[in-house]
Write a protein that holds these residues in place. Structure first.
Motif, PDB file in Angstrom:
ATOM      1  N   LYS A  18       0.836  -1.208   0.000  1.00 17.56           N
ATOM      2  CA  LYS A  18       0.000   0.000   0.000  1.00 17.56           C
ATOM      3  C   LYS A  18       0.873   1.261   0.000  1.00 17.56           C
ATOM      4  N   LEU A  55       2.014   1.851  -3.446  1.00 18.93           N
ATOM      5  CA  LEU A  55       0.935   2.383  -4.275  1.00 18.93           C
ATOM      6  C   LEU A  55       0.673   3.852  -3.970  1.00 18.93           C
ATOM      7  N   GLN A  67       0.994   5.841  -7.126  1.00 19.58           N
ATOM      8  CA  GLN A  67      -0.399   6.126  -7.542  1.00 19.58           C
ATOM      9  C   GLN A  67      -0.889   5.142  -8.606  1.00 19.58           C
ATOM     10  N   THR A  68      -0.213   5.072  -9.765  1.00 18.69           N
ATOM     11  CA  THR A  68      -0.609   4.095 -10.776  1.00 18.69           C
ATOM     12  C   THR A  68       0.647   3.435 -11.317  1.00 18.69           C
ATOM     13  N   TRP A  83       4.969  -3.408 -11.403  1.00 17.63           N
ATOM     14  CA  TRP A  83       4.587  -3.834 -10.053  1.00 17.63           C
ATOM     15  C   TRP A  83       5.293  -5.139  -9.679  1.00 17.63           C
ATOM     16  N   LEU A 109      -2.720  -8.393  -3.147  1.00 16.70           N
ATOM     17  CA  LEU A 109      -3.183  -7.234  -3.914  1.00 16.70           C
ATOM     18  C   LEU A 109      -4.699  -7.298  -4.095  1.00 16.70           C
ATOM     19  N   ALA A 140      -6.990  -0.492  -3.241  1.00 15.30           N
ATOM     20  CA  ALA A 140      -6.271  -0.542  -4.517  1.00 15.30           C
ATOM     21  C   ALA A 140      -7.284  -0.852  -5.613  1.00 15.30           C
ATOM     22  N   ILE A 165      -2.439  -1.012 -12.102  1.00 12.58           N
ATOM     23  CA  ILE A 165      -2.757  -1.120 -10.677  1.00 12.58           C
ATOM     24  C   ILE A 165      -2.686   0.286 -10.103  1.00 12.58           C
ATOM     25  N   SER A 166      -3.735   0.674  -9.379  1.00  9.39           N
ATOM     26  CA  SER A 166      -3.752   2.056  -8.870  1.00  9.39           C
ATOM     27  C   SER A 166      -4.030   2.088  -7.385  1.00  9.39           C
ATOM     28  N   ASN A 167      -3.598   3.175  -6.793  1.00 13.77           N
ATOM     29  CA  ASN A 167      -3.915   3.437  -5.403  1.00 13.77           C
ATOM     30  C   ASN A 167      -5.350   3.951  -5.326  1.00 13.77           C
TER      31      ASN A 167
END
Ligand SMILES: [Zn+2]
Length: 307
Positions: free
Chosen positions: A243, A246, A250-251, A257, A288, A297, A304-306
């Motif tokens: 986390k 992320l 952010q992305t 990743w 995840l 997420a 993958i984004s926050n």
């Protein structure tokens, strides 16, 4: 930026969030100081917060409660902006900072960034330091980090608790993840905090709080649970590291990743210790998904984004 009831004069808290730790600014007659400096990607914001609050005055000192990247990632930028600045760190990590050993300092192990900084003085537990013209006590607070200190102002009973006590818990017991017992130290640190009888707590993350009794109760309940189930703690720690990344990125693409996970030694260390029958890839995909399921997420195709 806010000034809180109960805190001594000249103390301002910048509540930052989870990627950057909170910063505590002291502006006294004699000098100015900042406790903890946030994460490197927020360094410009840290400079702005300090500059806006101090105006023409320089920042004279930086103090770090401990040397995790979210607490000292702004040190380098502040040292550059204020060349006469003196930096004080807890003694336990002094040799690693002097030699800039990033694995001992946890930055490479956790896959986090922290630009190189230097230190000038040590914050020895058992001593006092003057901040905004009044004396604060330096106490050792091992557990979350073996070398962490906390700062206590006896006159106002204000405590800068770093990651030893938050309103709703405390920081991951990092040493436990590599086989160094630290739950007991967390417990002892909670007793120390209780014995200081703080009235106002400035935590490393989250808002300033006053109901210390409830916070201690919550922390002890949580510690009990983790001690009973160290695998749950390990799982939680991996998710915290994910986390945090992320929050920083952010992305991120799925490939980047995966590469971060494979290049972050802590992830493999924790897997090998607590999940020896699982592959890192499979375990991290599951974690995840858990983050996505609780809305922390978002997995969208290859991105993958926050959240
Ligand atoms: Zn920490």
């Amino acid at each position: 930026m806010s000034v809180h009831a109960g805190l001594p004069e000249g103390v301002t808290v910048f509540e930052r969030g989870w990627l950057s730790s909170n910063n505590v600014l002291f502006a006294g007659e004699q000098d100015t100081a900042l406790v903890d400096t946030g994460y490197v990607t927020h360094a410009a914001q840290t400079l702005e917060l300090v500059g806006n609050a101090l105006g023409e005055r320089p920042l004279n000192r930086v103090l770090n409660t401990h040397l995790h990247s979210d607490h000292c990632g702004g040190n380098a930028a502040l040292q550059e902006r204020y060349p006469a600045l003196r930096t004080l760190i807890p003694p336990g990590d002094a040799a690693a900072v002097a030699a800039w050993n990033e694995s001992v300092l946890s930055y490479s192990a956790t896959g986090q960034q922290c630009p190189r900084y230097h230190f000038d003085e040590l914050l020895e537990p058992g001593t006092r330091c003057v901040l905004a013209d009044s004396e604060w006590e330096v106490h050792a607070a091992p557990g979350h980090d073996p070398h962490s200190i906390i700062l206590f102002h006896p006159d106002s009973r204000s405590l800068i608790s770093a990651d030893a006590l938050w309103e709703n818990g405390f920081g991951v017991a990092f040493p436990e993840l590599t086989g160094e017992p630290s739950f007991g130290e967390i417990d002892a640190t909670l007793y120390l905090i209780e014995s200081l009888r703080p009235r106002t707590v400035i935590p490393g993350h989250g808002r300033v709080f006053y109901d210390v009794e409830t916070a201690l109760k919550v922390a002890r309940r949580r510690l009990d649970g983790l001690q009973r189930d160290p695998v749950k703690h390990a799982r939680h720690a991996m998710k915290v590291l994910m986390k945090f990344k992320l929050l920083e990125l952010q992305t991120v693409s799925a490939d980047a990743w995966t590469s971060w996970i494979l290049n972050t030694p802590y992830m493999e260390t924790i897997r090998a210790r607590f999940y020896s029958d699982r592959s890192l890839d499979e375990l991290c995909s599951e974690l995840l998904e858990e983050l996505a399921n609780v809305g922390a997420a978002k997995i969208d195709g290859d991105l993958i984004s926050n959240l």
